[in-house]
Design a protein around this motif. Structure first.
Motif, PDB file in Angstrom:
ATOM      1  N   GLU A 140       1.184 -60.207  14.627  1.00 48.46           N
ATOM      2  CA  GLU A 140       2.518 -60.344  14.109  1.00 48.46           C
ATOM      3  C   GLU A 140       3.142 -59.250  13.634  1.00 48.46           C
ATOM      4  N   TYR A 141       2.341 -58.457  12.885  1.00 47.17           N
ATOM      5  CA  TYR A 141       2.850 -57.237  12.190  1.00 47.17           C
ATOM      6  C   TYR A 141       3.413 -56.141  13.708  1.00 47.17           C
ATOM      7  N   ARG A 142       2.683 -56.256  14.439  1.00 45.90           N
ATOM      8  CA  ARG A 142       2.881 -55.319  15.548  1.00 45.90           C
ATOM      9  C   ARG A 142       3.979 -55.539  16.421  1.00 45.90           C
ATOM     10  N   ASN A 143       4.024 -57.148  16.555  1.00 44.38           N
ATOM     11  CA  ASN A 143       5.406 -57.640  17.159  1.00 44.38           C
ATOM     12  C   ASN A 143       6.440 -57.407  16.437  1.00 44.38           C
ATOM     13  N   THR A 144       6.407 -57.566  15.356  1.00 48.06           N
ATOM     14  CA  THR A 144       7.818 -57.358  14.387  1.00 48.06           C
ATOM     15  C   THR A 144       8.152 -55.966  14.288  1.00 48.06           C
ATOM     16  N   MET A 145       7.183 -54.850  14.447  1.00 48.06           N
ATOM     17  CA  MET A 145       7.504 -53.440  14.046  1.00 48.06           C
ATOM     18  C   MET A 145       8.259 -53.162  15.662  1.00 48.06           C
ATOM     19  N   GLU A 146       7.543 -53.661  16.783  1.00 44.60           N
ATOM     20  CA  GLU A 146       8.190 -53.231  17.996  1.00 44.60           C
ATOM     21  C   GLU A 146       9.387 -53.832  18.316  1.00 44.60           C
ATOM     22  N   THR A 147       9.804 -55.062  17.814  1.00 38.91           N
ATOM     23  CA  THR A 147      11.023 -55.626  17.707  1.00 38.91           C
ATOM     24  C   THR A 147      12.092 -54.919  16.901  1.00 38.91           C
ATOM     25  N   LEU A 148      11.608 -54.514  15.595  1.00 35.62           N
ATOM     26  CA  LEU A 148      12.579 -53.886  14.654  1.00 35.62           C
ATOM     27  C   LEU A 148      12.895 -52.632  15.449  1.00 35.62           C
ATOM     28  N   ALA A 149      11.749 -51.831  15.938  1.00 36.53           N
ATOM     29  CA  ALA A 149      12.082 -50.584  16.612  1.00 36.53           C
ATOM     30  C   ALA A 149      13.186 -50.774  17.727  1.00 36.53           C
ATOM     31  N   LEU A 150      13.121 -51.665  18.253  1.00 41.42           N
ATOM     32  CA  LEU A 150      14.296 -51.913  19.284  1.00 41.42           C
ATOM     33  C   LEU A 150      15.704 -51.892  18.758  1.00 41.42           C
ATOM     34  N   GLU A 175      16.595 -51.853  15.665  1.00 41.16           N
ATOM     35  CA  GLU A 175      17.055 -50.740  14.644  1.00 41.16           C
ATOM     36  C   GLU A 175      17.517 -49.301  15.076  1.00 41.16           C
ATOM     37  N   GLY A 176      16.838 -49.192  16.300  1.00 37.03           N
ATOM     38  CA  GLY A 176      17.325 -47.833  16.971  1.00 37.03           C
ATOM     39  C   GLY A 176      18.621 -48.072  17.688  1.00 37.03           C
ATOM     40  N   PHE A 177      18.762 -49.515  18.215  1.00 32.88           N
ATOM     41  CA  PHE A 177      20.343 -49.793  18.913  1.00 32.88           C
ATOM     42  C   PHE A 177      21.041 -49.574  17.668  1.00 32.88           C
ATOM     43  N   SER A 178      20.790 -50.179  16.653  1.00 32.80           N
ATOM     44  CA  SER A 178      21.714 -50.405  15.755  1.00 32.80           C
ATOM     45  C   SER A 178      22.146 -49.077  15.104  1.00 32.80           C
ATOM     46  N   THR A 179      21.295 -48.166  14.909  1.00 30.52           N
ATOM     47  CA  THR A 179      21.438 -46.730  14.423  1.00 30.52           C
ATOM     48  C   THR A 179      22.407 -45.804  15.456  1.00 30.52           C
ATOM     49  N   LEU A 230      22.896 -56.858  13.165  1.00 31.17           N
ATOM     50  CA  LEU A 230      22.395 -56.732  11.513  1.00 31.17           C
ATOM     51  C   LEU A 230      21.397 -57.787  11.176  1.00 31.17           C
ATOM     52  N   ASP A 231      21.875 -59.165  11.764  1.00 33.78           N
ATOM     53  CA  ASP A 231      21.176 -60.083  11.347  1.00 33.78           C
ATOM     54  C   ASP A 231      19.771 -60.241  11.899  1.00 33.78           C
ATOM     55  N   LEU A 232      19.622 -59.686  12.968  1.00 31.34           N
ATOM     56  CA  LEU A 232      18.219 -59.228  13.645  1.00 31.34           C
ATOM     57  C   LEU A 232      17.339 -58.326  12.904  1.00 31.34           C
ATOM     58  N   VAL A 233      18.279 -57.225  12.573  1.00 30.97           N
ATOM     59  CA  VAL A 233      17.513 -55.998  11.734  1.00 30.97           C
ATOM     60  C   VAL A 233      17.038 -56.765  10.374  1.00 30.97           C
ATOM     61  N   HIS A 234      17.717 -57.454   9.514  1.00 35.56           N
ATOM     62  CA  HIS A 234      17.644 -57.914   8.310  1.00 35.56           C
ATOM     63  C   HIS A 234      16.310 -59.192   8.369  1.00 35.56           C
ATOM     64  N   ARG A 235      16.226 -59.521   9.576  1.00 36.07           N
ATOM     65  CA  ARG A 235      15.140 -60.620   9.878  1.00 36.07           C
ATOM     66  C   ARG A 235      13.781 -59.938   9.899  1.00 36.07           C
ATOM     67  N   GLY A 236      13.763 -58.554  10.660  1.00 33.77           N
ATOM     68  CA  GLY A 236      12.771 -57.833  10.959  1.00 33.77           C
ATOM     69  C   GLY A 236      12.503 -57.371   9.530  1.00 33.77           C
ATOM     70  N   TRP A 237      13.245 -56.941   8.531  1.00 33.51           N
ATOM     71  CA  TRP A 237      12.872 -56.385   7.539  1.00 33.51           C
ATOM     72  C   TRP A 237      12.241 -57.389   6.477  1.00 33.51           C
ATOM     73  N   ASN A 238      12.725 -58.458   6.479  1.00 37.11           N
ATOM     74  CA  ASN A 238      12.141 -59.678   5.833  1.00 37.11           C
ATOM     75  C   ASN A 238      10.798 -60.084   6.009  1.00 37.11           C
ATOM     76  N   ARG A 239      10.719 -60.197   7.518  1.00 37.35           N
ATOM     77  CA  ARG A 239       9.324 -60.308   7.796  1.00 37.35           C
ATOM     78  C   ARG A 239       8.217 -59.393   7.466  1.00 37.35           C
ATOM     79  N   LEU A 240       8.857 -58.091   7.630  1.00 37.01           N
ATOM     80  CA  LEU A 240       7.854 -57.082   7.243  1.00 37.01           C
ATOM     81  C   LEU A 240       7.480 -57.154   5.761  1.00 37.01           C
ATOM     82  N   ALA A 241       8.526 -57.484   4.948  1.00 34.55           N
ATOM     83  CA  ALA A 241       8.255 -57.743   3.370  1.00 34.55           C
ATOM     84  C   ALA A 241       7.445 -58.765   3.212  1.00 34.55           C
ATOM     85  N   ALA A 242       7.447 -59.771   3.835  1.00 30.51           N
ATOM     86  CA  ALA A 242       6.278 -60.883   3.820  1.00 30.51           C
ATOM     87  C   ALA A 242       5.113 -60.519   4.174  1.00 30.51           C
ATOM     88  N   LEU A 243       4.938 -59.789   5.128  1.00 27.15           N
ATOM     89  CA  LEU A 243       3.507 -59.332   5.674  1.00 27.15           C
ATOM     90  C   LEU A 243       2.815 -58.442   4.820  1.00 27.15           C
TER      91      LEU A 243
END
Length: 218
Positions: free
Chosen positions: A67-77, A79-83, A138-151
């Protein structure tokens, strides 16, 4: 309010992985009725932070490397696009604020506190896209951050040696934005920045002794 309160409890470890979330008990703690608490738990389930088991109820999701790997890979996508998407809208004041935060992160390296470093890291990235972003992304980014913080409270607690490189990559990313670099260049740099942290963590799991040595030299 119920969602934020329970989320903070998960992130801060008050509700540990595997523990049950009893609706009536949570409602009493939060001085609310059960209805908003039930909805908040349902939202956390959608975020992947809570699981529901028959005859058990809602439980906090435990640490899962997959789950950690999946979350990081998704967040990379995202967050990269967002930035990259927000880069043309980033002001000089935003850049200055981001550089100040990165300087704070560099100072934290001297007496390394991984949780504080992670908090500053989130502030740094938020400065680059929080106020300029497509609300759905931005909602997707926040979800990724929240999931990471919980993990994990902080990946940098496991790979402190990654922190110094992360700060240097921040400088590079800010330089690209300041120079008006193309979308593809900024997106690649921001995406790889996130993936570099994932790769460092995976390497530490494969070689615990090397990770232990890196702890001494953040």
């Amino acid at each position: 309010m119920a969602y934020q309160a329970i989320l903070e409890g998960v992130q801060q470890g008050r509700y540990a992985p595997g523990s049950r979330l009893v609706l009536a008990q949570l409602a009493a703690e939060l001085n609310m009725s059960v209805v908003p608490v039930r909805e908040a738990v349902r939202m956390l389930q959608q975020d992947g932070l809570v699981a529901y088991e028959r005859n058990v109820g809602a439980t906090v999701v435990g640490i899962d490397p997959v789950e950690y790997r999946n979350t990081m890979e998704t967040l990379a996508l995202v967050e990269g696009f967002s930035t990259a998407q927000c880069a043309p809208l980033v002001t000089e004041a935003d850049l200055q604020r981001a550089r100040e935060i990165n300087d704070q992160m560099r100072r934290v390296l001297e007496d390394f506190d991984p949780v504080q470093f992670t908090t500053l890291n989130k502030q740094f990235h938020s400065t680059l896209y929080e106020h300029h972003q497509n609300a759905h992304i931005l909602d997707l980014v926040h979800r990724g951050w929240n999931r990471l913080a919980a993990l994990r409270s902080s990946t940098f607690a496991y790979v402190p040696g990654r922190a110094r490189a992360s700060v240097d990559e921040h400088d590079h990313l800010l330089d690209l934005i300041a120079q008006g670099a193309p979308f593809e260049t900024i997106e690649t740099a921001a995406r790889q920045h996130r993936l570099n942290t994932l790769e460092a963590y995976l390497a530490s799991r494969n070689n615990p002794q090397d990770a232990a040595r890196r702890k001494d030299t953040p």
